[in-house]
Motif scaffolding. Sequence first.
Motif, PDB file in Angstrom:
ATOM      1  N   LEU A 208      -6.183   1.226  -2.925  1.00  0.00           N
ATOM      2  CA  LEU A 208      -5.708   2.613  -3.007  1.00  0.00           C
ATOM      3  C   LEU A 208      -6.582   3.446  -3.944  1.00  0.00           C
ATOM      4  CD1 LEU A 208      -1.900   1.883  -3.129  1.00  0.00           C
ATOM      5  CD2 LEU A 208      -3.082   3.180  -1.328  1.00  0.00           C
TER       6      LEU A 208
ATOM      7  N   GLU B 116       0.849   4.094  -2.748  1.00  0.00           N
ATOM      8  CA  GLU B 116       0.400   5.412  -2.309  1.00  0.00           C
ATOM      9  C   GLU B 116       1.409   6.492  -2.646  1.00  0.00           C
ATOM     10  OE1 GLU B 116      -1.294   7.727   1.624  1.00  0.00           O
ATOM     11  OE2 GLU B 116      -1.148   5.545   1.670  1.00  0.00           O
TER      12      GLU B 116
ATOM     13  N   LEU C 169       0.838  -1.207   0.000  1.00  0.00           N
ATOM     14  CA  LEU C 169       0.000   0.000   0.000  1.00  0.00           C
ATOM     15  C   LEU C 169       0.868   1.251   0.000  1.00  0.00           C
ATOM     16  CD1 LEU C 169      -2.748  -1.083   2.561  1.00  0.00           C
ATOM     17  CD2 LEU C 169      -3.104  -0.627   0.119  1.00  0.00           C
TER      18      LEU C 169
ATOM     19  N   ASN D 283       0.485   9.792  -4.473  1.00  0.00           N
ATOM     20  CA  ASN D 283       0.822  11.087  -3.870  1.00  0.00           C
ATOM     21  C   ASN D 283       1.570  11.959  -4.874  1.00  0.00           C
ATOM     22  OD1 ASN D 283      -0.381  10.444  -1.450  1.00  0.00           O
ATOM     23  ND2 ASN D 283       1.530  10.101  -0.332  1.00  0.00           N
TER      24      ASN D 283
ATOM     25  N   GLU E  71      -8.305   4.168   0.028  1.00  0.00           N
ATOM     26  CA  GLU E  71      -7.598   3.824   1.257  1.00  0.00           C
ATOM     27  C   GLU E  71      -6.225   4.490   1.279  1.00  0.00           C
ATOM     28  OE1 GLU E  71      -6.085  -0.134   3.676  1.00  0.00           O
ATOM     29  OE2 GLU E  71      -7.685  -0.332   2.195  1.00  0.00           O
ATOM     30  N   ARG E  72      -5.828   5.002   2.454  1.00  0.00           N
ATOM     31  CA  ARG E  72      -4.538   5.672   2.602  1.00  0.00           C
ATOM     32  C   ARG E  72      -3.897   5.300   3.935  1.00  0.00           C
ATOM     33  NH1 ARG E  72      -5.421   6.108  -1.959  1.00  0.00           N
ATOM     34  NH2 ARG E  72      -5.368   7.951  -3.276  1.00  0.00           N
TER      35      ARG E  72
END
Length: 197
Positions: free
Chosen positions: A143, A93, A89, A97, A147-148
């Motif tokens: 993701l 992420e 993850l 980002n 979800e983060r």
Amino acid sequence: MKRMVLTLAALFLWLSLGAGAWAEEPEPDWLGLLREAVLADDREAGLAAAEGWNADESRPPLDYDELRLLAKLITWEAGSHWLTDELRLGVGEVALNRVASPEFPDTLEEVVYQYGQYVGADTPAFRDELQPDAACTDAALRLLLGERILQPRVVFSGHAVQGKVHSVFRDMHYGSFYFCESNYPELYEETEDPSDS
């Protein structure tokens, strides 16, 4: 009496069959179909599944090509079977980002293939041969659904420190893997909750 019982039984059967015909069919498992399409490298099925999912505008939109590319990136960077979902993850992420960051390109494809950023992403092994695995596809899907686990300012990940260290993943085979923040935190002040710092 026998005739009445037969008539009632026929009426009951007609009503139960008719009610089934009027009942709305359950929606297909679009996410499951999308996941399977990524794993099978079936773009046509993936586009159809994404279209079905996206028909409900209350859900976060999904793009098959973006999901497949993110799953491939996670597989490339953290695909070993013993690594954790948390690492998978985090790797994915960081790429997302970067897409949201003013410091990097605006699309996932541009981020992944940006010169000097993801070692090996510009090779045939990544582009043509790599198939995403199930765990990495699941992480990518989680993701893209929102979800983060990191802060938006965490835009670097790798085996070397590239900014202020946000967190470190350590593995006896993989070594230390650092998640680092941008060197320009002021660019991210509006996108973060101050209580999360």
